[in-house]
Enzyme design. Sequence first.
Site, PDB file in Angstrom:
ATOM      1  N   ASP A 197       0.831  -1.201   0.000  1.00  0.00           N
ATOM      2  CA  ASP A 197       0.000   0.000   0.000  1.00  0.00           C
ATOM      3  C   ASP A 197       0.868   1.253   0.000  1.00  0.00           C
ATOM      4  OD1 ASP A 197      -2.511  -0.989  -0.184  1.00  0.00           O
ATOM      5  OD2 ASP A 197      -3.003  -0.824   1.937  1.00  0.00           O
ATOM      6  N   LYS A 219      -3.303   3.317  -2.995  1.00  0.00           N
ATOM      7  CA  LYS A 219      -4.381   4.223  -3.371  1.00  0.00           C
ATOM      8  C   LYS A 219      -4.197   5.553  -2.655  1.00  0.00           C
ATOM      9  CE  LYS A 219      -7.793   0.432  -3.603  1.00  0.00           C
ATOM     10  NZ  LYS A 219      -6.968  -0.635  -3.010  1.00  0.00           N
ATOM     11  N   MET A 330      -9.099   9.324   6.585  1.00  0.00           N
ATOM     12  CA  MET A 330      -9.251   9.759   5.183  1.00  0.00           C
ATOM     13  C   MET A 330     -10.264  10.901   5.077  1.00  0.00           C
ATOM     14  SD  MET A 330      -9.390   5.908   3.515  1.00  0.00           S
ATOM     15  CE  MET A 330     -10.543   5.309   4.770  1.00  0.00           C
TER      16      MET A 330
END
Length: 417
Positions: A197, A219, A330
């Site tokens: 990641d 991502k 996030m």
Amino acid sequence: MSLLLSLDVQGRRVVLAGGGSVSARRARAYLDEGAVVIVVAPELCPELHDLVRGGLLTWMAEAIDREHVLGAWLVHTATGDRAVDLLVADWAAAERIWCVNAGDGASGSARSVATNRVGELTIGVSSTTGADPRRTKGIGDALADHLTTGGVDLRRRRRTPTDEGRVVLVGGGPGDPELLTVKARRAIAEADVIIADRLGPRSILGDLPDGVEIVEVGKSPNHHPVPQEQINDILVERARAGKVVVRLKGGDPFVFGRGGEEFIACRAAGIRVEVVPGISSAVSVPAAAGIPVTHRGVARAFHTVTGHEAVEEDTLAVLRAGRTTVVVLMGVAALPTIVERAIASGVPADLPVAIIEEGTTAEQRTTRAPLADIVEAAVLAGVRNPAIIVLGEVARFGLLDPDAVGAPIERAVRSSS
């Protein structure tokens, strides 16, 4: 001269002469390996009695005799009588049966080895100059610790057509490599492939041995260069090729990490998959900034959401009710919307808010302001992802001025006592 060998005792007869604690320790070890264990002794210690009552081994309540060793694959003698132990060793030698003489390290045709299991490996340490169990055990433990913490490349070098690939979903924690668990480090040391990641302990990737394949699938907000379905396919493909595949994730694999989807995909494809939990950034990053997500008299629970979920009514209701910390993952891009919706729904404008960037790393930084001012403060500070947003009274913790922090918190604690 001695040669260390690994003996397969699964389903094979092992005879233990003597009913004391030494025999009890060895009995458990042989039973763990699937041996058929027979203990020959007039009396047994409590540990061996427990194994007999449990039906795990056979007890012959008599003195050891030559007839008892016949048909055994291995004999272990620890009667406490040196002469008897030497006699048992002689009987075994005459019948060409391996024998461990615990009463005399120089006698017998075999030696007990101090063993430690590390994943798929077994480490054995033995002395060539006589028995010294404490010494060999200490050395074995130290070697096992070195392997367990990822100090050695544990990848398979020789493969067979029957080797089974597998996937390990590893939680890498919030970013500091020292927060990787021991089990995570061992999994990484065994990996042929790392599917990595964008977040988590990225610095360890530079320390991997040559030949370890690294596949980047990270991502970022609104940018998913490798779709989740493709990540699932990569995991399955590499494992089917007989590889040990580590899916290295930030935080914990099952906390907003889509680890559950990857687990299901692997199982559906018939791939063996293991989960190594990690330290979630939801609690560790606030802690690194000196912010407890719960605190007696201040916050009795915490609520973890993503940025787009932070504006839903159930989360806003939690903020209005108070006494609960809301941790947003996030959420930097959604911060203006979060603040607008929260104030419009009745959340106090002076609710403390803290934003922690790059938590647990050398670049960690915390920005604090009341709810009504946090967007402006974030813009002025240039706040960027990765960041954790903490909303609630506990966000007062961690300021450099202890008086500014301590007074309202301590009053709340005292009033609740």
